[in-house]
Design a protein around this motif. Structure first.
Motif, mmCIF file in Angstrom:
data_model
loop_
_atom_site.group_PDB
_atom_site.id
_atom_site.type_symbol
_atom_site.label_atom_id
_atom_site.label_comp_id
_atom_site.label_asym_id
_atom_site.label_seq_id
_atom_site.Cartn_x
_atom_site.Cartn_y
_atom_site.Cartn_z
ATOM 1 N N ALA A 10 0.536 -1.250 -0.032
ATOM 2 C CA ALA A 10 0.409 -0.193 0.092
ATOM 3 C C ALA A 10 0.808 0.775 0.491
ATOM 4 C CB ALA A 10 -0.970 0.301 1.235
ATOM 5 N N HIS A 140 -13.385 6.290 -2.255
ATOM 6 C CA HIS A 140 -12.258 5.929 -1.891
ATOM 7 C C HIS A 140 -12.136 7.949 -2.249
ATOM 8 C CE1 HIS A 140 -8.647 5.418 -1.209
ATOM 9 N NE2 HIS A 140 -7.723 5.713 -2.227
ATOM 10 N N ASP A 211 -8.904 0.933 -3.876
ATOM 11 C CA ASP A 211 -9.180 0.856 -2.676
ATOM 12 C C ASP A 211 -10.061 1.653 -2.139
ATOM 13 O OD1 ASP A 211 -6.622 0.619 -2.754
ATOM 14 O OD2 ASP A 211 -5.646 2.699 -2.570
ATOM 15 N N ARG A 213 -12.901 2.502 1.451
ATOM 16 C CA ARG A 213 -13.879 1.546 2.266
ATOM 17 C C ARG A 213 -14.993 1.198 2.430
ATOM 18 N NH1 ARG A 213 -14.839 8.049 4.903
ATOM 19 N NH2 ARG A 213 -16.201 9.112 3.500
ATOM 20 N N GLU A 231 -9.089 -4.715 -0.582
ATOM 21 C CA GLU A 231 -8.252 -4.666 0.462
ATOM 22 C C GLU A 231 -7.943 -4.679 1.766
ATOM 23 O OE1 GLU A 231 -8.015 -0.893 2.143
ATOM 24 O OE2 GLU A 231 -8.483 0.112 0.640
ATOM 25 N N THR A 233 -5.543 -2.257 3.955
ATOM 26 C CA THR A 233 -4.426 -2.037 4.648
ATOM 27 C C THR A 233 -4.210 -1.619 5.942
ATOM 28 O OG1 THR A 233 -5.182 -0.012 2.741
ATOM 29 C CG2 THR A 233 -4.050 0.644 4.259
ATOM 30 N N ALA A 242 -9.114 4.275 9.352
ATOM 31 C CA ALA A 242 -9.730 3.113 7.671
ATOM 32 C C ALA A 242 -10.552 3.905 7.038
ATOM 33 C CB ALA A 242 -9.938 1.571 7.903
ATOM 34 N N HIS A 247 -10.269 3.731 3.235
ATOM 35 C CA HIS A 247 -9.607 2.620 2.838
ATOM 36 C C HIS A 247 -10.255 1.705 3.936
ATOM 37 C CE1 HIS A 247 -6.345 2.762 0.926
ATOM 38 N NE2 HIS A 247 -5.911 4.240 1.524
ATOM 39 N N HIS A 269 -2.963 -5.256 -0.723
ATOM 40 C CA HIS A 269 -3.074 -3.278 0.230
ATOM 41 C C HIS A 269 -2.229 -3.865 1.114
ATOM 42 C CE1 HIS A 269 -3.711 0.782 -0.489
ATOM 43 N NE2 HIS A 269 -3.090 0.240 -2.046
#
Length: 313
Positions: A10, A140, A211, A213, A231, A233, A242, A247, A269
């Motif tokens: 990432a 994102h 990427d 959330r 992902e 992250t 996040a 993310h 990621h």
């Protein structure tokens, strides 16, 4: 069908993880390779694999952050230098055409093949006789997309032993049976091709996200997929971070996989903060929710087999 992870990190390259890129190897199905994202150093990673750049004829970009596209101009130039002449299609958000053309113009790079740009909008972005590809917006900091790749069902195979037992001679009649046609044998018997062809083999489905959330749109894209690439992250206890940085955590990805009914979850990621045992902790966190979860590594090759009929796998 295989997924080769070229970069699973990432943001910035790390010692053991390059930035985002993966190759969907469809060599048996189409004699092609499709790239999803093309972060810095992607062409260097490809040199460590058996992938030939000229086999890459489609590149799908989830969004335009640098860790997902900075390797694109270099890869395009190398593809030309290594004999690539067939057209290449780039699917990406608004701005990708300007980015690529500006990079090539400023560096006076001339390609020996045609570039085709497709600006992404939610819905179906590609279809032919073997595959469909859909996309939809994720959540994102900039416009970002997730992809759903659906392989169409394979026609059933001719049941050769049954045909031989029925006295069907070698030749055109076998082809007619394979086409499910009515066939008249030399002795006057009439056979229905449908009785001599096995069931269709259900095609495979992949969901490959960039990427993001958490957003409800993910569920429809991932629903029933054989493999979900998502992902991870942040760790389980970092959900606020996040969300703040647009993310996802390992647990959020696992909850999505469970809700969408996918078969396997591949987590990528990965932040450079997570090395060694800490990376495995992300996997353990996900497995508490969705047991068939894996944190993947650079240059890891994942086979995606057909699901056998009446199989519990």
């Amino acid at each position: 069908m295989e997924i080769m992870f070229l970069g699973t990190g990432a943001g910035s390259p790390a010692r053991n993880r390059n930035v985002s890129s993966l190759a969907l190897k469809l060599l048996d199905e189409r004699n092609e390779v499709w790239l999803f994202d093309c972060g810095e150093g992607t062409q260097h990673q490809i040199l460590r694999t058996s992938i030939r750049p000229r086999k890459v004829n489609k590149i799908f970009l989830t969004h335009l952050h640098g860790d997902h596209i900075f390797g694109l101009p270099g890869f395009l130039a190398s593809r030309a230098n290594q004999g690539g002449q067939e057209p290449l299609t780039i699917y990406g958000p608004r701005g990708i055409k300007e980015y690529v053309q500006t990079s090539l113009r400023v560096t006076q790079t001339h390609l020996a093949y045609k570039l085709i740009f497709v600006e992404l909008k939610p819905g179906k972005v590609f279809e032919d006789k073997t595959f469909r590809v859909y996309c939809d917006h994720l959540d994102h900091r900039i416009e970002a997309f997730g992809f759903r790749i659906e392989e169409k069902d394979h026609e059933g195979e001719l049941l050769n032993e049954k045909a031989q037992a029925a006295g069907v001679p070698f030749g055109p009649l076998l082809g007619q049976l394979k086409a499910r046609k009515m066939v008249t044998l030399p002795d006057g018997r009439v056979l229905d091709g449908n009785d001599f062809v096995g069931p269709d083999q259900k095609g495979r489905t992949l969901a490959i996200f960039g990427d993001t959330r958490q957003t409800p749109r993910e569920v429809a894209l991932a629903e029933g997929a054989d493999v979900l690439v998502h992902e991870s992250t942040f760790g389980a206890d970092e959900s606020k971070l996040a969300r703040q940085y647009y993310h996802s955590t390992s647990v959020q990805a696992a909850k999505l996989a469970k809700k969408a009914g996918v078969k396997k979850l591949l987590l990528n990621h990965i932040s450079a903060r997570y090395v060694g045992k800490m990376a495995l902790d992300l996997q353990k966190q996900a497995r508490h929710i969705f047991p068939n979860s894996y944190v993947v590594n650079d240059l890891q090759d994942i086979d995606i087999p057909f699901v056998k009929e009446n199989s519990d796998d």
